[in-house]
Design a protein around this motif. Structure first.
Motif, short mmCIF file in Angstrom:
data_model
loop_
_atom_site.label_atom_id
_atom_site.label_comp_id
_atom_site.label_asym_id
_atom_site.label_seq_id
_atom_site.Cartn_x
_atom_site.Cartn_y
_atom_site.Cartn_z
N GLU A 137 80.45 -77.35 40.30
CA GLU A 137 79.01 -77.19 40.09
C GLU A 137 78.28 -77.17 41.44
O GLU A 137 77.39 -76.34 41.67
CB GLU A 137 78.48 -78.32 39.22
CG GLU A 137 76.97 -78.31 39.02
CD GLU A 137 76.44 -77.04 38.38
OE1 GLU A 137 75.24 -76.73 38.58
OE2 GLU A 137 77.21 -76.34 37.70
N ASN A 138 78.67 -78.08 42.34
CA ASN A 138 78.05 -78.12 43.68
C ASN A 138 78.31 -76.83 44.45
O ASN A 138 77.42 -76.29 45.11
CB ASN A 138 78.57 -79.31 44.47
CG ASN A 138 78.01 -80.63 43.98
OD1 ASN A 138 77.07 -80.66 43.19
ND2 ASN A 138 78.59 -81.73 44.43
N SER A 139 79.55 -76.36 44.38
CA SER A 139 79.89 -75.14 45.11
C SER A 139 79.16 -73.93 44.52
O SER A 139 78.76 -73.02 45.25
CB SER A 139 81.41 -74.90 45.09
OG SER A 139 81.89 -74.70 43.77
N ARG B 122 84.15 -69.48 48.25
CA ARG B 122 84.88 -68.68 47.25
C ARG B 122 86.39 -68.81 47.43
O ARG B 122 87.14 -68.93 46.46
CB ARG B 122 84.45 -67.22 47.34
CG ARG B 122 83.01 -66.98 46.94
CD ARG B 122 82.66 -65.50 46.97
NE ARG B 122 81.24 -65.28 46.85
CZ ARG B 122 80.56 -65.34 45.72
NH1 ARG B 122 81.22 -65.60 44.59
NH2 ARG B 122 79.26 -65.13 45.70
N ARG B 123 86.84 -68.77 48.69
CA ARG B 123 88.28 -68.87 48.94
C ARG B 123 88.82 -70.23 48.51
O ARG B 123 89.88 -70.31 47.86
CB ARG B 123 88.55 -68.64 50.43
CG ARG B 123 90.04 -68.67 50.78
CD ARG B 123 90.31 -68.16 52.18
NE ARG B 123 89.61 -68.96 53.18
CZ ARG B 123 88.66 -68.51 53.97
NH1 ARG B 123 88.24 -67.26 53.84
NH2 ARG B 123 88.09 -69.28 54.88
N GLN B 124 88.10 -71.31 48.85
CA GLN B 124 88.58 -72.64 48.51
C GLN B 124 88.49 -72.92 47.01
O GLN B 124 89.31 -73.65 46.47
CB GLN B 124 87.79 -73.69 49.29
CG GLN B 124 88.09 -73.72 50.78
CD GLN B 124 89.56 -73.97 51.06
OE1 GLN B 124 90.21 -74.77 50.38
NE2 GLN B 124 90.11 -73.29 52.04
N ARG B 125 87.49 -72.34 46.36
CA ARG B 125 87.42 -72.48 44.89
C ARG B 125 88.67 -71.88 44.25
O ARG B 125 89.23 -72.44 43.30
CB ARG B 125 86.16 -71.78 44.36
CG ARG B 125 84.89 -72.60 44.47
CD ARG B 125 83.66 -71.74 44.35
NE ARG B 125 83.55 -71.10 43.06
CZ ARG B 125 82.84 -71.59 42.04
NH1 ARG B 125 82.19 -72.73 42.18
NH2 ARG B 125 82.75 -70.94 40.90
N THR B 126 89.10 -70.74 44.76
CA THR B 126 90.30 -70.10 44.24
C THR B 126 91.54 -70.97 44.49
O THR B 126 92.38 -71.15 43.60
CB THR B 126 90.50 -68.72 44.90
OG1 THR B 126 89.36 -67.90 44.63
CG2 THR B 126 91.75 -68.03 44.35
#
Length: 297
Positions: free
Chosen positions: A31-33, A281-285
């Motif tokens: 949610e924060n990201s 986006r990269r770290q979420r993945t």
């Protein structure tokens, strides 16, 4: 990654994850990201307005040159077209609204809070992992001393303080032969230790991206402040020219001096916004992949 995809993956994992606290932390992280990505989108909209102001200034400078070349023999030149462009620039105003800064503060505070929470949780997991190794050795020593299996189970259960382990020990203590007890207890400790390591890896990944996001946000705020100073200065120059037509040449000269830094700061901000978005986006993945592989035990 699309928010619908994130929601589907989290919903699928919600019912099978044993560690509710970790799952809630992961939900908070996403949610924060998401909100930080939203801030980057708002920033790009502000930069679009800043570029529009840049174009107006460039038109004003070009118009000033034309006004200078026209009627060169006149005692007083007509800068009406130049002044009109400066009026347009003045009307465009500051591209960064109060809502933008409120959103920045909200996103920044959320990221800082998330980082602190992850630091605390990570520290607790480190202590648990250290405790597991110690009590693993203790349980084997007790077993080697041929204590009763019930006593062994009690010590191990108290040491782990984890409901699944406690239940398993209590259920099997009476049925397992002493010779098999060592391997069985070792397998429990190993499974519990692996689970803690998996949790720590996920938390570490979230901690890293939160730390990077905070640094990106700080850099963005510094550049926004720098751009605001340049905009305000050029607006003052425009006001000076609009109030006194005889001061047009002086005001335009000052605007020319500031324009290069103004343009470069816009590009730097755009690059930072893009970098911040790509990091998140990269770290979420990466974290979603870890979640899908996370064992349910």
């Amino acid at each position: 990654m699309n928010e619908d995809v994130v929601k589907v993956i989290l919903d699928c994992k919600k019912d099978i994850w044993k560690t509710k606290e970790l799952f809630e932390l992961v939900e908070d992280y996403f949610e924060n990201s998401r909100q930080t990505l939203g801030f980057c989108t708002v920033l790009e909209k502000c930069l679009k307005r800043a570029r529009e102001g840049q174009l107006i200034i460039q038109v004003a400078l070009k118009q000033f040159e034309e006004d200078q070349s026209e009627g060169i023999d006149d005692e007083k030149k007509n800068y009406s077209k130049t002044l009109q462009e400066l009026k347009n620039f003045r009307a465009a105003g500051d591209p960064f609204t109060e809502e933008f800064f409120l959103l920045f503060q909200s996103v920044y505070k959320q990221q800082v809070s998330m980082l602190k929470t992850l630091q605390i949780k990570k520290s607790k997991l480190d202590k648990k992992l250290k405790s597991v190794k110690s009590w693993w050795r203790v349980s084997n020593i007790i077993l080697g001393a041929a204590f009763a299996s019930v006593l062994i189970c009690s010590v191990v259960a108290a040491a782990i303080a984890a409901p699944p382990v406690v239940t398993a020990l209590a259920a099997a203590a009476a049925s397992l032969p002493l010779g098999s007890m060592g391997n069985w207890i070792n397998s429990l400790w190993e499974k519990y230790e692996n689970e803690l390591k998996e949790q720590r890896e996920i938390m570490t990944a979230m901690w890293i991206v939160s730390d990077i996001a905070i640094k990106d946000l700080v850099s963005i705020r510094v550049l926004v402040d720098k751009l605001e100073i340049k905009i305000e200065s050029m607006l003052q120059n425009a006001d000076f020219a609009l109030q006194d037509e005889d001061a047009v040449m002086l005001a335009i000269d000052e605007i020319k001096k500031k324009l290069c830094v103004f343009m470069q700061t816009i590009e730097d901000l755009s690059e930072h916004a893009d970098t911040c978005s790509r990091h998140i986006r990269r770290q979420r993945t990466v974290i979603l992949r870890r979640i899908t592989k996370y064992p349910s035990y």
